[in-house]
Design a protein around this motif. Structure first.
Motif, short mmCIF file in Angstrom:
data_model
loop_
_atom_site.label_atom_id
_atom_site.label_comp_id
_atom_site.label_asym_id
_atom_site.label_seq_id
_atom_site.Cartn_x
_atom_site.Cartn_y
_atom_site.Cartn_z
N LEU A 53 0.76 -1.27 0.04
CA LEU A 53 -0.10 0.18 -0.06
C LEU A 53 0.88 1.15 -0.18
O LEU A 53 0.24 2.23 0.19
CB LEU A 53 -1.06 0.06 1.02
CG LEU A 53 -1.98 -1.20 1.13
CD1 LEU A 53 -2.81 -0.94 2.59
CD2 LEU A 53 -2.77 -1.10 0.05
N PRO A 55 3.42 2.68 -2.43
CA PRO A 55 4.14 2.43 -3.89
C PRO A 55 5.75 2.82 -3.62
O PRO A 55 6.41 1.96 -4.40
CB PRO A 55 3.47 3.39 -4.66
CG PRO A 55 2.11 3.57 -4.10
CD PRO A 55 2.32 3.51 -2.57
N ASP A 91 -9.88 -4.85 0.83
CA ASP A 91 -9.87 -4.56 -0.50
C ASP A 91 -9.14 -3.77 -1.22
O ASP A 91 -8.46 -3.95 -2.37
CB ASP A 91 -11.23 -3.65 -0.66
CG ASP A 91 -12.56 -4.29 -0.51
OD1 ASP A 91 -12.67 -5.46 -0.37
OD2 ASP A 91 -13.61 -3.31 -0.19
N ARG A 92 -8.31 -2.88 -0.37
CA ARG A 92 -7.27 -2.04 -0.65
C ARG A 92 -5.98 -3.02 -0.93
O ARG A 92 -5.15 -2.77 -1.94
CB ARG A 92 -7.07 -0.98 0.40
CG ARG A 92 -7.97 0.18 0.29
CD ARG A 92 -7.49 1.44 1.00
NE ARG A 92 -7.28 1.19 2.66
CZ ARG A 92 -8.04 1.06 3.58
NH1 ARG A 92 -9.31 1.39 3.33
NH2 ARG A 92 -7.64 0.73 4.68
N LEU A 95 -6.71 -4.88 -4.47
CA LEU A 95 -6.86 -4.26 -5.48
C LEU A 95 -5.68 -2.99 -5.70
O LEU A 95 -4.81 -3.19 -6.66
CB LEU A 95 -7.99 -3.44 -5.65
CG LEU A 95 -8.52 -2.72 -6.84
CD1 LEU A 95 -8.27 -3.55 -8.21
CD2 LEU A 95 -9.92 -2.11 -6.85
N ASP A 96 -5.67 -2.05 -4.67
CA ASP A 96 -4.47 -1.36 -4.87
C ASP A 96 -3.18 -1.84 -4.59
O ASP A 96 -1.93 -1.27 -5.15
CB ASP A 96 -4.68 -0.20 -3.56
CG ASP A 96 -5.84 0.48 -3.73
OD1 ASP A 96 -6.38 0.73 -5.11
OD2 ASP A 96 -6.25 1.21 -2.87
N GLY A 97 -3.11 -2.90 -3.91
CA GLY A 97 -1.66 -3.62 -3.54
C GLY A 97 -1.31 -4.30 -5.12
O GLY A 97 -0.25 -4.14 -5.34
N ARG A 99 -2.35 -3.11 -8.21
CA ARG A 99 -2.02 -1.89 -8.96
C ARG A 99 -0.48 -1.43 -8.70
O ARG A 99 0.21 -1.16 -9.54
CB ARG A 99 -3.06 -1.01 -8.70
CG ARG A 99 -2.80 0.43 -9.68
CD ARG A 99 -4.10 1.49 -9.72
NE ARG A 99 -5.24 0.70 -10.01
CZ ARG A 99 -6.17 0.67 -9.30
NH1 ARG A 99 -6.17 0.88 -8.07
NH2 ARG A 99 -7.59 0.10 -9.67
N ASN A 100 -0.33 -1.24 -7.47
CA ASN A 100 0.80 -0.82 -7.20
C ASN A 100 2.27 -1.76 -7.40
O ASN A 100 3.35 -1.38 -7.83
CB ASN A 100 0.91 -0.43 -5.46
CG ASN A 100 0.18 0.91 -5.07
OD1 ASN A 100 -0.32 1.40 -5.79
ND2 ASN A 100 -0.30 0.77 -3.71
N ASP A 103 2.77 -1.36 -11.29
CA ASP A 103 3.38 -0.26 -11.55
C ASP A 103 4.86 -0.26 -11.20
O ASP A 103 5.60 0.23 -12.03
CB ASP A 103 2.60 1.06 -10.73
CG ASP A 103 1.32 1.33 -11.44
OD1 ASP A 103 0.86 0.87 -12.44
OD2 ASP A 103 0.49 1.93 -10.85
N SER A 143 -13.95 -7.04 -4.68
CA SER A 143 -12.46 -6.63 -4.55
C SER A 143 -11.72 -7.80 -5.56
O SER A 143 -10.78 -7.34 -6.05
CB SER A 143 -11.76 -6.23 -3.52
OG SER A 143 -11.67 -7.23 -2.71
N THR A 147 -9.82 -7.01 -9.00
CA THR A 147 -8.40 -7.30 -9.07
C THR A 147 -8.18 -8.39 -10.40
O THR A 147 -7.28 -8.10 -10.99
CB THR A 147 -8.13 -7.95 -7.86
OG1 THR A 147 -8.26 -6.95 -6.90
CG2 THR A 147 -6.33 -8.14 -7.96
#
Length: 336
Positions: A53, A55, A91-92, A95-97, A99-100, A103, A143, A147
């Motif tokens: 979480l 980046p 969820d974070r 999904l955010d994990g 995406r990070n 990237d 999520s 993902t």
């Protein structure tokens, strides 16, 4: 191959570090503290500090020569009745994990694997389904579905293989849920959750021993697999049969019953629906394409292994000696 694993200290992640290292792969595990470092090193991996979480930490945490990424990090709520904030954190992380991680990934990554859940494709009529079935995500699985979509989109754009292994409900001697189930069965405080007004409608659920789930990921990596695979054992089973068998193995009282509508007051809607809504699926594609076979073909063999492991390491004696009240107070603190 050189494999990077997030969630490397979790139930699935630490097995991945162990199994992949044993097969001769070079494993790097993402950790957040010294305890995590020890876990990864003890299983043959190389720890790198970072947070999915955050980046900026991943830029230095992911080596440039990684071949495979496995995003196994989760934040599954551990409380008896999780709040929406607890689910939102999971969820974070999912999904955010992801995406990070994508990237920050270096050029040349060949494959990215994600452990989703089979009940994301649970059918409204309770029928049996496979990898081709339409998804029906709910609060607990939205999520995971999002993902999955993100990973497939990025795989097309960035030219790597997206491998989604949807797992059944994990159990093993060291999982938080399995320990909690054992405690509560021994206390006589784990009712079977069923559908209908009286809770008498049993739902067929799909389980998988965590050892077998990790073994499926190893096969997916070594076969350079791409696509969606369901990782479950050979036999869907009702909650009544699963927990009834577990109580017999533990020589615990026979579980009582509670209807799902009432269980929601104690464990929340997500938990009650998990236990009362059918999710029977099949592992045929995973066996056929990956050459994978579960060591614990059904819950019977798996639960026997759980109890034997607990007898061997003293966990069972500890659970049996704990006063019921203390056991209930400690539920929120069961280690993952």
């Amino acid at each position: 191959m050189k494999v990077y694993v997030t969630g490397s200290t979790g139930i699935l992640g630490r097995r991945l570090v162990d199994y992949l290292s044993d097969r001769g792969h070079d494993i790097v595990g993402l950790v957040r503290d010294e305890d995590g470092t020890q876990v990864v090193e003890s299983r043959g991996g190389t720890p790198r500090y970072g947070d999915v979480l955050d980046p900026k930490t991943l830029t230095h945490a992911i080596p440039d020569d990684i071949d495979v990424l496995v995003h196994a990090a989760t934040a599954i709520p551990g409380s008896t009745k999780p709040t929406d904030e607890e689910w939102a954190r999971n969820d974070r992380v999912r999904l955010d994990g992801m995406r990070n991680l994508l990237d920050a990934a270096p050029d040349g990554v060949k494959q990215v694997l994600f452990p989703s859940v089979v009940w994301v494709a649970r059918q409204p009529d309770g029928s049996r389904f496979d990898e081709t079935a339409e998804r029906h995500p709910d609060r607990g699985t939205q999520s995971a579905a999002t993902t999955e979509d993100l990973l497939r989109e990025r795989a097309t754009a960035d030219d790597f293989d997206a491998t989604i292994l949807r797992c059944g409900w994990f159990y093993a001697p060291d999982t938080r849920d399995t320990k909690l189930w054992g405690e509560r069965l021994l206390d006589g405080d784990l009712p079977i959750v069923g559908g209908g007004i009286l809770g008498r409608k049993d739902a067929a659920l799909s389980f998988v021993h965590a050892d077998d789930a990790a073994a499926a990921f190893v096969e997916a990596v070594e076969n350079e697999a791409s696509g969606i695979y369901h990782v479950v054992d050979d036999e869907p089973v009702t909650g009544a049969a699963f927990f009834g068998t577990f109580s017999e193995r533990l020589d615990a009282p026979e579980p009582s019953r509670i209807p799902a509508w009432m269980a929601r007051f104690f464990v929340g809607k997500v938990g009650a629906d998990m236990l009362s809504s059918p999710m029977p699926t099949t592992n045929e594609k995973t066996k056929r394409e990956l050459g994978w076979e579960p060591e614990y073909a059904t819950y019977r063999e798996g639960l026997q292994q759980v109890v034997e492991a607990w007898e061997s390491d003293g966990t069972l004696a500890e659970l049996e000696s704990e006063p019921a009240a203390n056991s209930r107070d400690a539920r929120h603190n069961v280690s993952t």
